[in-house]
Scaffold this motif. Sequence first.
Motif, PDB file in Angstrom:
ATOM      1  N   VAL A 263       0.836  -1.209   0.000  1.00 32.98           N
ATOM      2  CA  VAL A 263       0.000   0.000   0.000  1.00 32.98           C
ATOM      3  C   VAL A 263       0.861   1.246   0.000  1.00 32.98           C
ATOM      4  O   VAL A 263       1.792   1.345   0.796  1.00 32.98           O
ATOM      5  CB  VAL A 263      -0.859   0.099   1.299  1.00 32.98           C
ATOM      6  N   SER A 264       0.540   2.192  -0.854  1.00 30.68           N
ATOM      7  CA  SER A 264       1.215   3.491  -0.829  1.00 30.68           C
ATOM      8  C   SER A 264       0.227   4.545  -0.363  1.00 30.68           C
ATOM      9  O   SER A 264      -0.907   4.567  -0.839  1.00 30.68           O
ATOM     10  CB  SER A 264       1.720   3.883  -2.213  1.00 30.68           C
ATOM     11  N   LEU A 265       0.660   5.388   0.567  1.00 26.15           N
ATOM     12  CA  LEU A 265      -0.209   6.439   1.091  1.00 26.15           C
ATOM     13  C   LEU A 265       0.438   7.801   0.853  1.00 26.15           C
ATOM     14  O   LEU A 265       1.648   7.949   1.036  1.00 26.15           O
ATOM     15  CB  LEU A 265      -0.437   6.245   2.603  1.00 26.15           C
ATOM     16  N   ARG A 266      -0.358   8.760   0.417  1.00 25.99           N
ATOM     17  CA  ARG A 266       0.141  10.125   0.184  1.00 25.99           C
ATOM     18  C   ARG A 266      -0.900  11.116   0.672  1.00 25.99           C
ATOM     19  O   ARG A 266      -2.097  10.843   0.575  1.00 25.99           O
ATOM     20  CB  ARG A 266       0.324  10.403  -1.320  1.00 25.99           C
ATOM     21  N   CYS A 267      -0.460  12.260   1.157  1.00 25.37           N
ATOM     22  CA  CYS A 267      -1.428  13.310   1.467  1.00 25.37           C
ATOM     23  C   CYS A 267      -0.825  14.681   1.225  1.00 25.37           C
ATOM     24  O   CYS A 267       0.393  14.819   1.069  1.00 25.37           O
ATOM     25  CB  CYS A 267      -1.949  13.185   2.899  1.00 25.37           C
ATOM     26  N   VAL A 268      -1.685  15.666   1.160  1.00 26.02           N
ATOM     27  CA  VAL A 268      -1.231  17.046   0.963  1.00 26.02           C
ATOM     28  C   VAL A 268      -0.711  17.593   2.295  1.00 26.02           C
ATOM     29  O   VAL A 268      -1.045  17.078   3.364  1.00 26.02           O
ATOM     30  CB  VAL A 268      -2.371  17.950   0.425  1.00 26.02           C
ATOM     31  N   GLN A 269       0.086  18.655   2.205  1.00 22.95           N
ATOM     32  CA  GLN A 269       0.721  19.225   3.382  1.00 22.95           C
ATOM     33  C   GLN A 269      -0.297  19.732   4.417  1.00 22.95           C
ATOM     34  O   GLN A 269      -0.083  19.587   5.617  1.00 22.95           O
ATOM     35  CB  GLN A 269       1.675  20.343   2.932  1.00 22.95           C
ATOM     36  N   GLU A 270      -1.431  20.275   3.959  1.00 24.55           N
ATOM     37  CA  GLU A 270      -2.436  20.787   4.918  1.00 24.55           C
ATOM     38  C   GLU A 270      -2.911  19.660   5.827  1.00 24.55           C
ATOM     39  O   GLU A 270      -3.219  19.880   6.993  1.00 24.55           O
ATOM     40  CB  GLU A 270      -3.686  21.345   4.225  1.00 24.55           C
ATOM     41  N   ALA A 271      -2.998  18.436   5.284  1.00 21.13           N
ATOM     42  CA  ALA A 271      -3.465  17.310   6.094  1.00 21.13           C
ATOM     43  C   ALA A 271      -2.435  16.985   7.171  1.00 21.13           C
ATOM     44  O   ALA A 271      -2.785  16.653   8.308  1.00 21.13           O
ATOM     45  CB  ALA A 271      -3.733  16.101   5.213  1.00 21.13           C
ATOM     46  N   VAL A 272      -1.147  17.107   6.834  1.00 24.91           N
ATOM     47  CA  VAL A 272      -0.091  16.880   7.831  1.00 24.91           C
ATOM     48  C   VAL A 272      -0.190  17.942   8.914  1.00 24.91           C
ATOM     49  O   VAL A 272      -0.106  17.649  10.107  1.00 24.91           O
ATOM     50  CB  VAL A 272       1.315  16.927   7.166  1.00 24.91           C
ATOM     51  N   GLU A 273      -0.414  19.176   8.485  1.00 27.01           N
ATOM     52  CA  GLU A 273      -0.539  20.265   9.466  1.00 27.01           C
ATOM     53  C   GLU A 273      -1.745  20.059  10.368  1.00 27.01           C
ATOM     54  O   GLU A 273      -1.753  20.481  11.519  1.00 27.01           O
ATOM     55  CB  GLU A 273      -0.594  21.625   8.752  1.00 27.01           C
ATOM     56  N   ALA A 274      -2.776  19.351   9.856  1.00 27.70           N
ATOM     57  CA  ALA A 274      -3.958  19.056  10.671  1.00 27.70           C
ATOM     58  C   ALA A 274      -3.729  17.825  11.556  1.00 27.70           C
ATOM     59  O   ALA A 274      -4.635  17.373  12.246  1.00 27.70           O
ATOM     60  CB  ALA A 274      -5.165  18.851   9.769  1.00 27.70           C
ATOM     61  N   GLY A 275      -2.532  17.251  11.515  1.00 29.31           N
ATOM     62  CA  GLY A 275      -2.201  16.166  12.438  1.00 29.31           C
ATOM     63  C   GLY A 275      -2.128  14.773  11.823  1.00 29.31           C
ATOM     64  O   GLY A 275      -1.839  13.803  12.517  1.00 29.31           O
TER      65      GLY A 275
END
Length: 333
Positions: A263-275
């Motif tokens: 499985v590969s998971l990716r997210c945008v930076q705003e999601a990281v900033e949201a925790g």
Amino acid sequence: MRNPTLIKRLAEALEGLAGEKVRIITHSGGDPDSIGSAYVLSNILRRIGVEDVGVIIPESISTHSRSLLSYLGLELGEVRGDEAYIVVDAGSPHQLGGLSETVGKGRTIVIDHHTTSHEAYGEGYLLFSSEDYQSVCEIVYELAEHLGYRLDGREAEALYLGMYYDTVRFSVADSETMRKACRLIELGVEPSTLLQEFEAVMDISERIARLKAAKRMKLYRIGSWLVALSHVGSFQSSVARSLLGLGAHVAVVAGEGDEGVQVSLRCVQEAVEAGLDLGRIASRLGEEFGGHGGGHAAASRAFCQRGGIDEVLSRSLNLISESFGAEAREVGD
Ligand SMILES: [Mn+2]
């Protein structure tokens, strides 16, 4: 310097290797950050007095890694079993493939910057890791500075590429990374010329994988976040990236691989900033499905030996919902 104590301790540990045989090992397959840092580190070690230095990439080497190796003129070495080892850019020994057995026998230095907990590294390992750094190349940059090692043009290029790709082409780079990148440019890096060498043209099978996965995608809404789940036989990480390009905040892409479900998971930076921390979610998936996983907050990977694709994807969605603190609802046609 982001972490002067870490750099000073690392420099001392490396100086202690003078006169030894040393093998630098990247995570499996290699990438620009691990290869770039291994290349410069091997030159620094020679200056320190290590005569026999080699770089090793476990498992199959990606096309991108191959073109970087040939650009740097870096020939790979072999593990004989009687060397000291330095592991670069691997969040856990699982990322060393079959070499983890040999390497774990002791005298092994680990230089890393992943958010994953490094507990899987046992007692034989000496850990130099800090999440403060956006790439291992940045750690090696500071090490060179600390040791008064003057980087030549090729070494500057190697570190620049690691910083560039580990910050998703500088899109998540902070001012400290950019300051270092500018310094590397002063040392002779020509960004556009250099990148033309490596920005590979996407081949037809990767394009098909991305488009097929987009067609199969299931879309969920968690509060104001959009999460895309899909599956495809290969190129999972490229596909996950492409789903973010389409507009998803988070993308999870699974496929059957040699080691079960990958499985590969990716997210945008705003999601990281949201925790959201996809590195932790991947390591959790690995634990729950009898495999392993890890990576960064915005990009991670898990290998699951138990459970099918649907099961792994739906558990990923649960974990993401938990992290956002809201229920996932499917977005219908
Ligand atoms: Mn890295």
